[in-house]
Design an enzyme around this catalytic site. Structure first.
Site, PDB file in Angstrom:
ATOM      1  N   GLU A 198      31.429  53.139  24.923  1.00 62.00           N
ATOM      2  CA  GLU A 198      30.751  53.379  23.833  1.00 62.00           C
ATOM      3  C   GLU A 198      31.204  51.886  23.155  1.00 62.00           C
ATOM      4  OE1 GLU A 198      31.243  55.804  20.654  1.00 62.00           O
ATOM      5  OE2 GLU A 198      29.820  54.713  19.269  1.00 62.00           O
ATOM      6  N   ASP A 240      46.758  50.067  14.161  1.00 61.28           N
ATOM      7  CA  ASP A 240      46.041  49.107  13.298  1.00 61.28           C
ATOM      8  C   ASP A 240      46.879  48.931  12.125  1.00 61.28           C
ATOM      9  OD1 ASP A 240      42.909  49.004  11.389  1.00 61.28           O
ATOM     10  OD2 ASP A 240      44.790  47.840  11.330  1.00 61.28           O
ATOM     11  N   ILE A 241      47.669  47.838  11.998  1.00 62.88           N
ATOM     12  CA  ILE A 241      48.499  47.247  10.917  1.00 62.88           C
ATOM     13  C   ILE A 241      47.808  46.458  10.034  1.00 62.88           C
ATOM     14  CG2 ILE A 241      50.935  46.569  10.197  1.00 62.88           C
ATOM     15  CD1 ILE A 241      50.813  48.614  12.481  1.00 62.88           C
ATOM     16  N   ASP A 242      47.655  47.009   8.688  1.00 59.04           N
ATOM     17  CA  ASP A 242      46.835  46.106   7.808  1.00 59.04           C
ATOM     18  C   ASP A 242      47.701  45.801   6.714  1.00 59.04           C
ATOM     19  OD1 ASP A 242      45.056  45.584   5.786  1.00 59.04           O
ATOM     20  OD2 ASP A 242      43.533  46.934   6.391  1.00 59.04           O
ATOM     21  N   CYS A 292      49.353  35.187   3.298  1.00 56.44           N
ATOM     22  CA  CYS A 292      50.040  33.932   3.421  1.00 56.44           C
ATOM     23  C   CYS A 292      51.162  33.783   4.482  1.00 56.44           C
ATOM     24  CB  CYS A 292      50.438  33.539   2.055  1.00 56.44           C
ATOM     25  SG  CYS A 292      51.899  34.472   1.423  1.00 56.44           S
TER      26      CYS A 292
END
Lengths: 425, 508
Positions: free
Chosen positions: A46, A111-113, A130
């Protein structure tokens, strides 16, 4: 800085160009076919697209690389997500008997945010990043990559920059793709150390015995901590952030430090004092195992992952090489060999690479009509290969190539092993 | 399984080696013939055992001595196998070990038939069977554990002594309570991490290259996972062949009864019908009602109304404590009429459902008061509802405030909140019982609101005890001539005294 001003208003013009001449379709198809070992693996995958004006379409599937290309060039998606490999072609899921259309396999993903670290970074917040806080991603990658390889025995990991404020990991091993929901969530929880929301002050609590995984992760954190936290983030530099750190300590140590900090302003000295006091308390305490300093380091640096992203077999995650509409940056694979020098602000934007495409090619001989007999697709392909190679995208496609080669070698090795076993008798 | 009339047949010998271990995975269904009586008895007894497992599992932490002792007692009383030795002396009147194992085998398969039909039933059955298995595996000796593993093809390789030495520190630091000595003594098994998810998830095991290094004392978790997977698959298969079984008229009613049974006192037969008067309900709600019913009663008094869920839960409870239909009618009507409902509307809309509760309408089923399990698990309350279990359904902050308003000691409140955090709702209610009755130990395992009421009344001595106290105080007051109370010992006086004492206990 090679960004070339990106304006999201240009997307409608740039995207068609990107999908026609730059998107690495053949590598992409090669990846998701996994050597053609499983029948219809690509066909039953998918995809979901976000089109112009935020129109979201799910259950997209394609029967070949050619169809994938044509559809993407036609629909010009702003965002592309990859989902699971289903029991049937997702595009036909409505025709399948209710209950039998099921997600079967998918890569194990993480997923590292950066926003998940907002409570511990001072330089930026929300969607901003930054060079100072980017170190958090470096630390996360080092820790998770090691654990997934050494502890869990996975070999084929693709780390990707999300395009704005985080990184994704795609674990592509056979065994990983076949993991159940329970197994994925167990892996994610094993890797989780920072727990608690806004109302929790102490988000990391360590007790004896310290599991080898924690020890290994700590040594990575300790390597980066002085430069990252004490110098760059300056967590012991001003009252507000000092208070936050002190809130994680027991009363007696806190009191001592408050006094000490009156007279000593140098952050590194302040940190050293903190460590001394914790050490002293540990050795003189009968209770043993008090790791306040290590807990602080982990709370400020240890990777924070969203278990829900990793849990679901049918979860849709942003595709590598898709464009981030807000920043224009391409979601590119990260070469771990150059991890310490990776700079998210050097990642090419769609405007840059389209511009690079238009630059006259001084050094190349133009052979448009080399082979008369070559068909349309091959010609387009070769043109495309020449095209992206002229742009800043080239080195990132190489990373994917190397990754795919390594998987192919692995598969060959497996097949040899299998046939050896069969030849035995 | 073949079901022949009421004849009992001899067991074929090929099955005998199935029973040479007291524990099994129930891989093979029993093949012998069995009488209908045995069919029913075996099934009911196993169900009792599983219900005990469920209740004890909620009231006690599963590894404590209390749990183990109580479960063992149940095993003995119901004649189920749990000891490892096959002591097959045929002592008259005593069930042989062999027979116990046979019963274990057959009863498990019968209950599969009853519990395979819905997701909820399956989940319940698997949970209890797993707890049962965990207990029985846990008490096996090390030798018997290994025997069991080998017999059941759990081919996990043991880790060599050299590798153990090489990984020494890492292994010691991965498992709580593992010392250098036990490291050498214990066998370690190398298990693919996918088979040891519970240990991986909580990081209680050493992982290397995708394998978990499991010490032999932890192997039960692995085995349990395997057990769960097998049983889950088997139940799915059983569900498919169920229609054939259900068409057998001898079995269908029994199977249906089994899956709906609440085995234990259900308070459907009221012992104290008519012994409670309506005036007593207010004081009783503070003294002897469990928190859920106290909460419902208060809401009813304050709002002069309760929604359907609340009316059912509270109404049936009141029936269980002995209210007659007439009393119930009067009670509900008088309260609702104080609110927005006039007498006519009440008679039209609500009276019917009250009569229904007492079995006087429709199907004429005499509904039974809800057990704790039912209150906790089904029909969670939404905005505007007051039913459910406050320990389960209330926000902990609100629960705390409520307990504070009932003047429960802060230490006690914390204990209750801890139990709630650990999802031990019935234990939390038991603690509430202990705190409001000022006793150390409730002395019973709470699983029904009416049980709470009965136990509370027992403890408070009901009417008898209070009468005695009154007589005693009257006797002592006879001596000093300036006694403020007249020294009469007639029942009417005692009743009035009781009234005073009641108001002493009233909280509002």
């Amino acid at each position: 800085m090679p960004t070339s001003d990106y304006d999201s208003a240009c997307l409608p013009d740039l995207l068609p160009l990107y999908y026609r001449r730059l998107f690495p379709f053949s590598q992409y198809f090669r990846w998701l076919s996994y050597g053609g070992v499983s029948k219809n693996y690509f066909q039953n995958r998918e995809f979901s697209f976000t089109l112009k004006d935020d129109i979201y379409v799910r259950y997209q599937s394609f029967s070949s690389q050619n169809e994938l290309e044509k559809e993407m060039q036609k629909m010009v998606p702003y965002k592309i997500d990859i989902g699971a490999v289903y029991s049937h072609r997702p595009s036909q899921h409505n025709t399948v008997k209710s209950g039998t259309f099921q997600a079967l396999e998918k890569e194990l993903v993480f997923d590292i945010d950066m926003t998940d670290y907002d409570d511990v970074r001072r330089c930026c917040s929300a969607a901003d990043i930054c060079s100072k806080c980017w170190t958090l991603m470096t630390i996360a990658i080092r820790i998770l990559d090691r654990a997934l390889r050494e502890d869990f025995g996975f070999h084929h990991l693709l780390w990707v920059y999300s395009g704005r404020r985080g990184v994704h990991c795609w674990v592509c091993d056979d065994a990983a793709r076949k993991l159940s929901v329970a197994a994925r969530s167990a892996v994610a929880e094993y890797l989780s150390l920072v727990k608690g929301g806004e109302e929790t002050l102490r988000k990391v609590v360590l007790s004896d015995p310290i599991h080898p995984f924690i020890s290994r992760s700590l040594s990575v954190v300790e390597h980066y901590f002085p430069q990252y936290a004490i110098v760059d983030q300056d967590i012991l530099g001003n009252k507000e952030s000092v208070d936050k750190v002190l809130a994680l300590l027991p009363e007696d140590i806190k009191k001592d430090l408050i006094e000490y900090y009156q007279n000593h302003k140098e952050p590194m000295k302040r940190w050293d004092r903190l460590r001394q006091l914790v050490d002293h308390k540990k050795s003189s305490s009968k209770k043993g195992g008090q790791y306040y300093d290590k807990e602080i380091m982990l709370q400020y640096c240890y990777p924070r992952l969203d278990v829900n992203v990793s849990k679901g077999v049918n979860h849709l995650l942003k595709s590598p090489f898709s464009v981030h509409p807000k920043t224009g940056r391409i979601s590119v694979p990260i070469d771990l060999k150059e991890l310490d020098t990776f700079d998210p602000f050097e990642v090419p934007t769609i405007s840059l690479i389209c511009e690079e495409l238009e630059k006259p090619r001084a050094d190349e001989a133009e052979d448009e009509d080399v082979k008369d007999k070559e068909n349309e697709q091959e010609a387009a392909e070769r043109r495309r290969i020449r095209d992206y190679k002229r742009t800043s995208l080239a080195k990132y496609v190489k990373v994917l190539d190397r990754f795919l080669d390594s998987m192919a070698r692995s598969r060959k090795g497996e097949m040899l092993k299998k046939s050896d076993l069969q030849k035995d008798f | 399984m073949q079901f022949s009339g009421r004849r009992k047949k001899l067991i074929s010998s090929s099955q005998s080696d199935l029973y040479d271990h007291c524990l099994q995975f129930y891989g093979q269904p029993p093949l012998d013939n069995i009488s209908l009586i045995e069919f029913e008895t075996f099934a009911v007894e196993r169900l009792k055992l599983l219900k005990t497992v469920e209740n004890l599992g909620v009231s006690y932490v599963k590894t404590t001595d209390q749990y183990i002792k109580k479960l063992e007692a149940e095993f003995l009383s119901l004649n189920f196998p749990f000891r490892a030795e096959v002591d097959d002396r045929k002592v008259p009147g005593v069930t042989s070990e062999y027979e116990k194992r046979r019963k274990d085998h057959i009863s498990h398969f019968i209950l599969r038939l009853a519990y395979c039909q819905t997701e909820d039933l399956r989940r319940w059955f698997i949970q209890q069977e797993m707890d049962l298995f965990r207990y029985r595996f846990g008490i096996l000796s090390s030798k018997h554990k290994t025997e069991f593993l080998h017999k059941n093809n759990l081919k996990y390789e043991t880790v060599s002594a050299e590798e153990k030495k090489y990984l020494r520190d890492k292994l010691i630091n991965s498992s709580y309570g593992l010392s250098g000595i036990t490291l050498e003594e214990y066998d370690f098994y190398r298990v693919p991490f996918q088979d040891a998810l519970d240990l991986v998830r909580t990081r209680k095991v050493y992982l290397l290259a995708g394998n978990a290094y499991i010490p032999q004392n932890e192997i039960v978790t692995i085995v349990l996972n395997d057990f769960r997977t097998r049983l889950s698959k088997a139940l799915a298969v059983t569900a498919r062949s169920l229609p054939a079984v259900q068409s057998d008229e001898r079995l269908q009613p029994l199977l249906s009864h089994l899956s709906h049974a609440y085995v234990g006192q259900d308070y459907s037969i009221q012992k104290n019908v008519g012994k409670i008067s309506l005036e007593q309900i207010d004081p009783l709600s503070g003294k002897s009602f469990p928190l859920c019913m106290r909460h419902l009663h208060k809401a009813l008094r304050e709002n002069h109304h309760l929604r359907h869920g609340g009316r059912m839960q509270y109404g049936l409870f009141l029936k269980g404590i002995g209210l007659t239909l007439e009393q119930a009618m009067q009670f509900w009507r008088s309260e609702f009429v104080k609110g927005k409902v006039d007498a006519d509307k009440f008679d039209k809309a609500y009276a019917y459902s009250i009569r229904h509760m007492f079995g006087k309408e429709g199907k004429r089923t005499d509904y039974t008061p809800y057990s704790c399990m039912k209150v906790i698990l089904s029909n969670p309350p939404s905005q505007g509802d007051y039913h459910g279990c406050p320990f389960r359904h209330s926000d902990p902050e609100l629960l705390k405030q409520k307990l504070q308003s009932y003047k429960i000691a802060p230490g006690g409140i914390n204990q209750i909140l801890e139990l709630v955090k650990g999802m031990h709702y019935q234990l939390a209610c038991q603690k509430y019982f202990e705190l409001t009755h000022s006793v150390e130990d409730a002395g019973f395992s709470l699983n029904h609101p009416n049980q709470y009421f009965t136990e509370s009344q027992k403890l408070l001595g009901g009417g008898q005890g209070i009468k005695k106290e009154v007589e005693m105080s009257q006797k002592s007051q006879e001596n000093p001539p300036s006694a403020s109370r007249p020294s009469q010992a007639n029942p009417k006086q005692a009743q009035e005294e009781m009234g005073d004492l009641d108001s002493f206990f009233q909280d509002e």
